[in-house]
Design a protein around this motif. Structure first.
Motif, short mmCIF file in Angstrom:
data_model
loop_
_atom_site.label_atom_id
_atom_site.label_comp_id
_atom_site.label_asym_id
_atom_site.label_seq_id
_atom_site.Cartn_x
_atom_site.Cartn_y
_atom_site.Cartn_z
N GLN A 7 0.83 -1.20 0.00
CA GLN A 7 0.00 0.00 0.00
C GLN A 7 0.87 1.25 0.00
O GLN A 7 1.73 1.42 0.86
CB GLN A 7 -0.90 0.00 1.24
CG GLN A 7 -1.84 1.17 1.31
CD GLN A 7 -2.78 1.21 0.12
OE1 GLN A 7 -3.49 0.26 -0.15
NE2 GLN A 7 -2.75 2.30 -0.63
N ALA A 8 0.64 2.10 -0.99
CA ALA A 8 1.34 3.38 -1.01
C ALA A 8 0.84 4.26 0.13
O ALA A 8 -0.32 4.16 0.52
CB ALA A 8 1.11 4.07 -2.35
N PHE A 10 -0.78 7.29 2.14
CA PHE A 10 -1.93 8.11 1.79
C PHE A 10 -1.96 9.26 2.79
O PHE A 10 -2.29 9.07 3.96
CB PHE A 10 -3.20 7.27 1.91
CG PHE A 10 -4.39 7.86 1.20
CD1 PHE A 10 -4.90 7.26 0.05
CD2 PHE A 10 -5.01 9.00 1.69
CE1 PHE A 10 -6.00 7.79 -0.59
CE2 PHE A 10 -6.10 9.54 1.04
CZ PHE A 10 -6.60 8.93 -0.11
N GLU A 11 -1.55 10.44 2.32
CA GLU A 11 -1.47 11.59 3.22
C GLU A 11 -2.27 12.75 2.65
O GLU A 11 -2.31 12.94 1.43
CB GLU A 11 -0.01 12.05 3.40
CG GLU A 11 0.83 11.06 4.16
CD GLU A 11 2.25 11.57 4.33
OE1 GLU A 11 2.67 11.77 5.47
OE2 GLU A 11 2.92 11.80 3.30
N VAL A 12 -2.88 13.51 3.52
CA VAL A 12 -3.62 14.69 3.07
C VAL A 12 -3.27 15.90 3.94
O VAL A 12 -2.95 15.74 5.12
CB VAL A 12 -5.15 14.50 3.13
CG1 VAL A 12 -5.61 13.50 2.09
CG2 VAL A 12 -5.59 14.09 4.52
N ASP A 13 -3.35 17.07 3.35
CA ASP A 13 -3.16 18.31 4.09
C ASP A 13 -4.52 18.91 4.38
O ASP A 13 -5.32 19.12 3.47
CB ASP A 13 -2.31 19.29 3.28
CG ASP A 13 -0.87 18.82 3.16
OD1 ASP A 13 -0.31 18.41 4.21
OD2 ASP A 13 -0.33 18.79 2.05
N GLN A 14 -4.78 19.16 5.66
CA GLN A 14 -6.04 19.79 6.06
C GLN A 14 -5.73 20.87 7.09
O GLN A 14 -4.57 21.06 7.47
CB GLN A 14 -6.98 18.75 6.69
CG GLN A 14 -7.44 17.65 5.72
CD GLN A 14 -8.45 16.71 6.37
OE1 GLN A 14 -8.55 16.62 7.59
NE2 GLN A 14 -9.19 15.99 5.54
N HIS A 15 -6.78 21.56 7.51
CA HIS A 15 -6.59 22.52 8.60
C HIS A 15 -7.90 22.73 9.33
O HIS A 15 -8.97 22.46 8.79
CB HIS A 15 -6.04 23.86 8.08
CG HIS A 15 -7.01 24.60 7.24
ND1 HIS A 15 -7.63 25.75 7.65
CD2 HIS A 15 -7.50 24.35 6.00
CE1 HIS A 15 -8.45 26.18 6.71
NE2 HIS A 15 -8.38 25.35 5.70
N ILE A 16 -7.79 23.17 10.57
CA ILE A 16 -8.97 23.52 11.36
C ILE A 16 -8.84 24.99 11.74
O ILE A 16 -7.78 25.41 12.22
CB ILE A 16 -9.09 22.65 12.63
CG1 ILE A 16 -9.46 21.22 12.24
CG2 ILE A 16 -10.12 23.22 13.59
CD1 ILE A 16 -9.60 20.28 13.43
N VAL C 19 -5.06 26.04 12.31
CA VAL C 19 -4.09 24.97 12.58
C VAL C 19 -3.98 24.05 11.36
O VAL C 19 -4.88 23.27 11.09
CB VAL C 19 -4.51 24.14 13.81
CG1 VAL C 19 -3.42 23.14 14.17
CG2 VAL C 19 -4.82 25.04 14.98
N PRO C 20 -2.89 24.15 10.59
CA PRO C 20 -2.70 23.21 9.49
C PRO C 20 -2.08 21.91 9.99
O PRO C 20 -1.36 21.91 10.99
CB PRO C 20 -1.72 23.96 8.58
CG PRO C 20 -0.98 24.88 9.48
CD PRO C 20 -1.81 25.12 10.72
N TYR C 21 -2.40 20.81 9.33
CA TYR C 21 -1.77 19.54 9.70
C TYR C 21 -1.74 18.63 8.49
O TYR C 21 -2.51 18.79 7.54
CB TYR C 21 -2.50 18.87 10.86
CG TYR C 21 -3.97 18.62 10.61
CD1 TYR C 21 -4.91 19.58 10.95
CD2 TYR C 21 -4.42 17.44 10.02
CE1 TYR C 21 -6.25 19.38 10.71
CE2 TYR C 21 -5.76 17.22 9.79
CZ TYR C 21 -6.68 18.20 10.14
OH TYR C 21 -8.01 18.00 9.90
N PHE C 23 -2.19 14.72 7.61
CA PHE C 23 -2.71 13.50 8.21
C PHE C 23 -2.33 12.30 7.37
O PHE C 23 -2.59 12.27 6.16
CB PHE C 23 -4.23 13.58 8.35
CG PHE C 23 -4.83 12.39 9.03
CD1 PHE C 23 -4.85 12.29 10.41
CD2 PHE C 23 -5.36 11.35 8.28
CE1 PHE C 23 -5.39 11.18 11.03
CE2 PHE C 23 -5.90 10.22 8.91
CZ PHE C 23 -5.91 10.14 10.29
#
Lengths: 154, 389, 166
Positions: A7-8, A10-16, C19-21, C23
């Motif tokens: 499995q490659a 799997f990363e994502v960029d998010q923010h709150i 807040v960036p992150y 995941f």
């Protein structure tokens, strides 16, 4: 299904994004109103400890005495540099201040604790511990610690 | 337990939607001073301070550091605890374990929340998995709404039963001087309140409150020497649910889940055959009306699917045989970081006979408090007037 | 000081924190999301001890504390176990945009799975048209629009020809 698998990642960029409203309370409101309306800096005197504390607070942390508005005292506006540092990169929290910026702990006259603020109006190389400084206020103050732009040498 | 531990004092602020007059520290300090007064102690008597609230709910981190002065924690041992909705009870758990182990004799536990200051929706979205749950905006109200439809379909309960819970909570709150929503409402009022997420209406949900609660714990010697009416912690237990399995809402499930597993373990330890006879009063964590009826079933106060009948019979009224939440509960006051501690403190007040206007009209010797939070986990606390049972 | 007994304005300081992150989904969740994105299908894992089929897949069965290593494909159809008609304009925290109320939102158990999954339901907000036990199917975005999270599902849709049980 195939149980062995490669499995490659799997990363994502998010923010709150979160908003908040900090209420300064009894002592804090007195402090900010005095700063904004009268260019006065208030501290609080704990009679038990014989100390004048900044920022003003309702409970003396050391002896747990309940402090009141009657214990508020004017401090400063001048004071002495207790410690300082030169920051050689820009800080997002101070978008209007170019590096190098100087942070100092300033013991205001009449206070037993220090206030952290910026030093300006002087060559950063000339700042030294013990230097006498005085606050520079902005014209349109809105009840915020940045109503003081910086402290400058007396 | 290695040493018996008692609640030897406590206090709370009044709870309200707005506390613009105080900062977080000033609010917490009101409860600390009330608790010290109740215990006839000064801060010098306290060995350690444990404090907690919801993570980042006020937009501030490290609240133990911010509030050290107001909490009386300067120079003392202690720590901050942050476990979501259960936190108030977890703080008591942390304090209790330290006293039981013999490390401290007198511990001050603080739970607080100033909900009006923060962005609870944004912060709570961080509870959900970033890729599997975060874009699905059901929020707490959606969760309890699905519990409601599931419950009605499974057992034949009606919206009227939820309304009965809503009325019981707010009418009890009117007897509690500290409660937030003291509403003189009827079943019709509840059924006509604004629909938020079918079948959950405005009066089916807890409010967003500001407030603080403090409980002081002591070892047996301190409790017997200094406290007229110690309330003994006889057992505390906790249980988590499985990540991604939001079981509490699927009310027909028969497998053990966090709530039933925790209750079963605690009852076994205490030798409880029939919890509704063993305990004289219950303070449960019900963020929504439907959750109260599911708690009745999970705690074994009735059979599965009969919680709404218990409500209908009035069995859980303040003067009923199984009083549940005489304080008005979370439905009437939800300063989250304090809510689970308020359940324990209110249960202790009932055992002391000090609940005032909302004291249940019978002898109270044993009480059970529950906490609820996160993606389903609980802390349960069993209290007694005696160390003998 | 002479400020006693004066009513002080109550100072409030507004602040915003962003807040960036980054995941990382992890091995099992990555396979689930990749299957969803690339092949439009749902996969779970089956516990070798209790036989419970878990979705999303996870490495350990929480109940049995054993490694889940049997992968199973699940149906795109399932049964509604709970729903709500949402009247609040709740914000999707990943886009910052509100979902326009009223909308139906539900929890569905896909056939072959012991877990449930929550999503929007494409049905009128009318209690005669949605019920617990209703048969549903998943409607996915087109392949090129799928990114590998639950927004790859547009919504659930009732299977045709169902009548509300009395």
């Amino acid at each position: 299904m195939e149980n062995k698998f490669v499995q490659a990642p799997f990363e994502v960029d998010q923010h709150i994004t979160a908003h908040s409203n900090y209420f300064a309370g009894k002592m804090g409101s007195k402090f900010y109103v005095a700063l904004r309306d009268s260019k006065e800096i208030l501290g609080v005197r704990c009679k038990t400890c014989s100390k004048v504390l900044w920022p003003p607070r309702e409970t003396c942390g050391r002896c747990f005495s309940l402090l009141t508005e009657d214990d508020l005292v004017k401090i400063g506006p001048g004071g002495s540099v207790v410690s300082f540092t030169r920051v050689h990169y820009s800080e997002p929290i101070h978008p209007d201040v170019d590096a190098p910026l100087v942070y100092a702990v300033i013991q205001l006259d009449g206070a037993d604790s220090g206030m952290t603020h910026l030093i300006g109006g002087v060559d950063p190389e000339q700042i030294e511990i013990g230097m006498r400084v005085t606050p520079v206020f902005i014209e349109n103050r809105n009840g915020n610690i940045l109503d003081i732009v910086y402290f400058k040498p007396e | 337990m290695k040493r018996n531990v008692a609640i030897i004092g406590g206090g709370q602020t009044y709870h309200a939607a707005r506390r613009h007059d105080v900062d977080q520290g000033e609010m917490v300090n009101e409860a600390v001073r009330a608790a010290l007064k109740d215990a006839r102690m000064t801060m010098d008597d306290i060995d350690a301070v444990f404090l907690g609230n919801m993570e980042f709910f006020e937009g501030t981190h490290l609240t133990d550091c911010w509030l050290a002065g107001s909490a009386g924690a300067y120079g003392k041992p202690g720590m901050k605890i942050t476990t979501g909705g259960t936190v108030g009870a977890t703080i008591i758990g942390a304090g209790m374990h330290h006293v039981a182990a013999g490390l401290f004799d007198k511990v001050l536990c603080i739970g607080f929340e100033k909900q009006e200051e923060g962005d609870t929706g944004a912060i709570l979205s961080g509870v959900a998995h970033p890729l599997y749950g975060r874009s699905m905006a059901g929020a707490a109200v959606g969760y309890f709404a699905m519990m409601g439809t599931s419950y009605m379909a499974a057992w034949g309960a009606k919206e009227e039963h939820a309304a009965m819970v809503a009325v019981k909570a707010r009418q009890n709150a009117r007897k509690n001087q500290y409660a937030h929503l003291k509403l003189d409402i009827t079943i019709e009022d509840a059924l006509n309140s604004r629909m938020l997420a079918y079948p959950v209406r405005m009066l089916d949900m807890c409010p967003a409150s500001n407030g603080a609660c403090v409980v002081i714990l002591g070892d047996e010697k301190t409790a017997r020497d200094r406290c007229k009416k110690p309330v003994w912690i006889r057992a505390m237990d906790t249980a988590h649910n499985e990540q991604f399995e939001i079981d509490w809402r699927n009310v027909t499930l028969t497998k053990p889940i966090f709530s039933t597993a925790c209750a079963a373990r605690m009852y076994k330890r205490l030798g409880v055959d029939d919890p509704k006879k063993y305990f004289d009063v219950f303070e449960i964590y019900e963020p929504a009306t439907w959750a109260e009826m599911v708690w009745y079933e999970d705690l074994g106060l009735c059979s599965r699917g009969e919680g709404f009948k218990l409500m209908e019979e009035g069995a859980t009224a303040i003067d009923g045989p199984i009083p549940v939440n005489p304080s008005g509960g979370v439905l009437s006051t939800n300063c989250i970081g304090a809510s689970a501690m308020l359940r324990v403190w209110e249960a202790a007040l009932q055992i002391r006979g000090d609940a005032g206007g909302h004291q249940v009209p019978k002898e109270v010797n044993r009480a059970l408090a529950t906490a609820y939070g996160g993606t389903n986990w609980t802390v349960m606390t069993a209290l007694s007037s005696s160390t003998e049972d | 000081m002479n400020q006693k007994n004066t009513v002080t304005e109550q100072i409030c300081v507004p602040m915003t924190v962003d807040v960036p992150y980054r995941f990382a989904a992890g091995k099992y969740m990555a396979r689930f999301l990749t299957e969803l994105r690339d092949n439009g299908r749902f996969v779970g894992v089956k516990c070798p001890s209790c036989n419970r089929v878990q979705m999303p897949p996870r490495v350990v069965c929480a109940a049995c504390h054993v490694k889940n290593d049997e992968w199973v494909e699940l149906s795109s159809e399932g049964t509604m176990v709970g729903f709500t008609i949402m009247y609040l304009p709740l914000t999707d925290p990943t886009t910052g945009k509100p979902h326009e109320p009223p909308f139906v939102y539900g929890s569905v158990r896909l056939d072959g799975s012991d877990s449930t999954v929550e999503h929007m339901v494409n049905v009128e907000p009318d209690l005669d048209k949605i019920w617990v036990g209703m048969r549903m199917k998943v409607v996915l975005r087109d392949r090129e629009e799928r990114i590998g999270d639950l927004s790859d599902i547009i919504h659930f849709e009732p299977l045709p020809g169902q009548k509300r049980p009395q």
